[in-house]
Scaffold this motif. Structure first.
Motif, PDB file in Angstrom:
ATOM      1  N   ARG A   1       0.795  -1.224   0.000  1.00  0.00           N
ATOM      2  CA  ARG A   1       0.000   0.000   0.000  1.00  0.00           C
ATOM      3  C   ARG A   1       0.833   1.282   0.000  1.00  0.00           C
ATOM      4  NH1 ARG A   1      -2.986  -3.875   2.502  1.00  0.00           N
ATOM      5  NH2 ARG A   1      -5.227  -3.859   2.121  1.00  0.00           N
ATOM      6  N   CYS A   2       2.122   1.186   0.246  1.00  0.00           N
ATOM      7  CA  CYS A   2       2.928   2.400   0.269  1.00  0.00           C
ATOM      8  C   CYS A   2       4.354   2.097  -0.185  1.00  0.00           C
ATOM      9  CB  CYS A   2       2.911   3.031   1.660  1.00  0.00           C
ATOM     10  SG  CYS A   2       3.807   2.120   2.923  1.00  0.00           S
ATOM     11  N   PRO A   3       5.080   3.124  -0.607  1.00  0.00           N
ATOM     12  CA  PRO A   3       6.469   2.926  -1.018  1.00  0.00           C
ATOM     13  C   PRO A   3       7.312   2.431   0.164  1.00  0.00           C
ATOM     14  CG  PRO A   3       5.668   5.067  -1.734  1.00  0.00           C
ATOM     15  CD  PRO A   3       4.627   4.496  -0.829  1.00  0.00           C
ATOM     16  N   PRO A   4       8.325   1.619  -0.106  1.00  0.00           N
ATOM     17  CA  PRO A   4       9.158   1.073   0.975  1.00  0.00           C
ATOM     18  C   PRO A   4       9.746   2.138   1.903  1.00  0.00           C
ATOM     19  CG  PRO A   4       9.680  -0.010  -1.092  1.00  0.00           C
ATOM     20  CD  PRO A   4       8.715   1.101  -1.414  1.00  0.00           C
TER      21      PRO A   4
ATOM     22  N   VAL B   1       4.103   2.245   9.914  1.00  0.00           N
ATOM     23  CA  VAL B   1       3.951   1.200  10.929  1.00  0.00           C
ATOM     24  C   VAL B   1       4.079   1.806  12.325  1.00  0.00           C
ATOM     25  CG1 VAL B   1       5.029  -0.881  11.908  1.00  0.00           C
ATOM     26  CG2 VAL B   1       4.660  -0.712   9.446  1.00  0.00           C
ATOM     27  N   GLN B   2       5.054   2.685  12.505  1.00  0.00           N
ATOM     28  CA  GLN B   2       5.236   3.327  13.813  1.00  0.00           C
ATOM     29  C   GLN B   2       4.043   4.189  14.195  1.00  0.00           C
ATOM     30  OE1 GLN B   2       7.627   2.665  16.073  1.00  0.00           O
ATOM     31  NE2 GLN B   2       8.189   1.094  14.590  1.00  0.00           N
TER      32      GLN B   2
ATOM     33  N   ALA C   1      -5.408   0.754  11.290  1.00  0.00           N
ATOM     34  CA  ALA C   1      -4.408   0.777  10.211  1.00  0.00           C
ATOM     35  C   ALA C   1      -4.953   1.490   8.984  1.00  0.00           C
ATOM     36  CB  ALA C   1      -3.972  -0.647   9.865  1.00  0.00           C
ATOM     37  N   ARG C   2      -6.197   1.176   8.626  1.00  0.00           N
ATOM     38  CA  ARG C   2      -6.805   1.789   7.435  1.00  0.00           C
ATOM     39  C   ARG C   2      -6.934   3.304   7.610  1.00  0.00           C
ATOM     40  NH1 ARG C   2     -11.177  -0.895   7.435  1.00  0.00           N
ATOM     41  NH2 ARG C   2     -12.481   0.680   8.372  1.00  0.00           N
TER      42      ARG C   2
ATOM     43  N   ILE D   1      -5.026   6.204   5.379  1.00  0.00           N
ATOM     44  CA  ILE D   1      -5.729   7.283   4.676  1.00  0.00           C
ATOM     45  C   ILE D   1      -5.169   8.636   5.100  1.00  0.00           C
ATOM     46  CG2 ILE D   1      -7.969   8.451   4.454  1.00  0.00           C
ATOM     47  CD1 ILE D   1      -9.216   5.577   4.598  1.00  0.00           C
ATOM     48  N   ASP D   2      -4.965   8.823   6.406  1.00  0.00           N
ATOM     49  CA  ASP D   2      -4.362  10.072   6.897  1.00  0.00           C
ATOM     50  C   ASP D   2      -2.974  10.268   6.289  1.00  0.00           C
ATOM     51  OD1 ASP D   2      -6.582  10.551   8.460  1.00  0.00           O
ATOM     52  OD2 ASP D   2      -5.643   9.860  10.324  1.00  0.00           O
ATOM     53  N   HIS D   3      -2.221   9.189   6.219  1.00  0.00           N
ATOM     54  CA  HIS D   3      -0.873   9.250   5.649  1.00  0.00           C
ATOM     55  C   HIS D   3      -0.931   9.662   4.176  1.00  0.00           C
ATOM     56  CE1 HIS D   3       3.307   8.119   4.970  1.00  0.00           C
ATOM     57  NE2 HIS D   3       2.896   7.466   3.901  1.00  0.00           N
ATOM     58  N   LEU D   4      -1.843   9.064   3.409  1.00  0.00           N
ATOM     59  CA  LEU D   4      -1.984   9.419   1.991  1.00  0.00           C
ATOM     60  C   LEU D   4      -2.345  10.891   1.827  1.00  0.00           C
ATOM     61  CD1 LEU D   4      -3.859   6.324   0.533  1.00  0.00           C
ATOM     62  CD2 LEU D   4      -1.469   6.951   0.205  1.00  0.00           C
TER      63      LEU D   4
END
Length: 176
Positions: free
Chosen positions: A41-44, A51-52, A79-80, A84-87
């Protein structure tokens, strides 16, 4: 090892009761599950931070877990929402960066947009494919060099490049 639903729920209940050892095991298992969840779901480069963030959210929200309900859906919801917040944060930052580029006369706007588009496509294909595509098509490595660097055979590198480019092409056509 990634624990099953019953084990995770039992660890969470013990953690809520103050069992530090159960909490350590729970966080380790949650971290493993989150790494698998976010890998596609996200770039490495963003994986560890995400995760943190979720681990902190689990820590802060652990009192809200209801032992009468399943643990994994509770964790997946956290997590979801964090994803979404991260995106939103990532894309907002990218938009701000693009607006800054508008001010510069000889900006690299096209290169930045192309790189952003590639990264968005790369997260939608398997990591082995995106890695060798980047090595061969962007960095300019040979098939042999990419095979050595990735630990794949030369044939696997060729197949992964072909399949990855084919899937990316299909994603682009679908978006148009």
């Amino acid at each position: 090892m990634i624990a099953d639903e019953a084990t995770m729920a039992r660890l969470m209940v013990s953690s809520q009761k103050g069992d530090a050892q159960a909490y350590t095991v729970l966080l380790t298992e949650v971290q493993l599950w989150l790494e698998r969840y976010f890998r596609r779901r996200c770039p490495p480069a963003q994986l560890d931070d995400l995760v943190q963030e979720v681990l902190m959210a689990v820590h802060n929200k652990r009192a809200t877990y209801d032992a009468a309900r399943p643990f994994m859906p509770w964790l997946a919801a956290i997590a979801r929402y964090r994803w979404i917040d991260h995106l939103r944060k990532v894309y907002r930052n990218e938009e701000d960066t693009l607006q800054d580029f508008d001010a510069a006369e000889d900006s690299d706007e096209e290169a930045v947009l192309a790189r952003m588009s590639l990264e968005r496509l790369f997260v939608q294909i398997p990591e082995k494919q995106s890695a060798v595509i980047a090595m061969v098509k962007i960095e300019g490595l040979s098939i042999k060099e990419a095979a050595d660097k990735s630990g794949q055979t030369e044939s696997a590198v060729k197949v992964n490049i072909h399949r990855g480019l084919k899937k990316m092409s299909a994603l682009i056509e679908k978006a148009e």
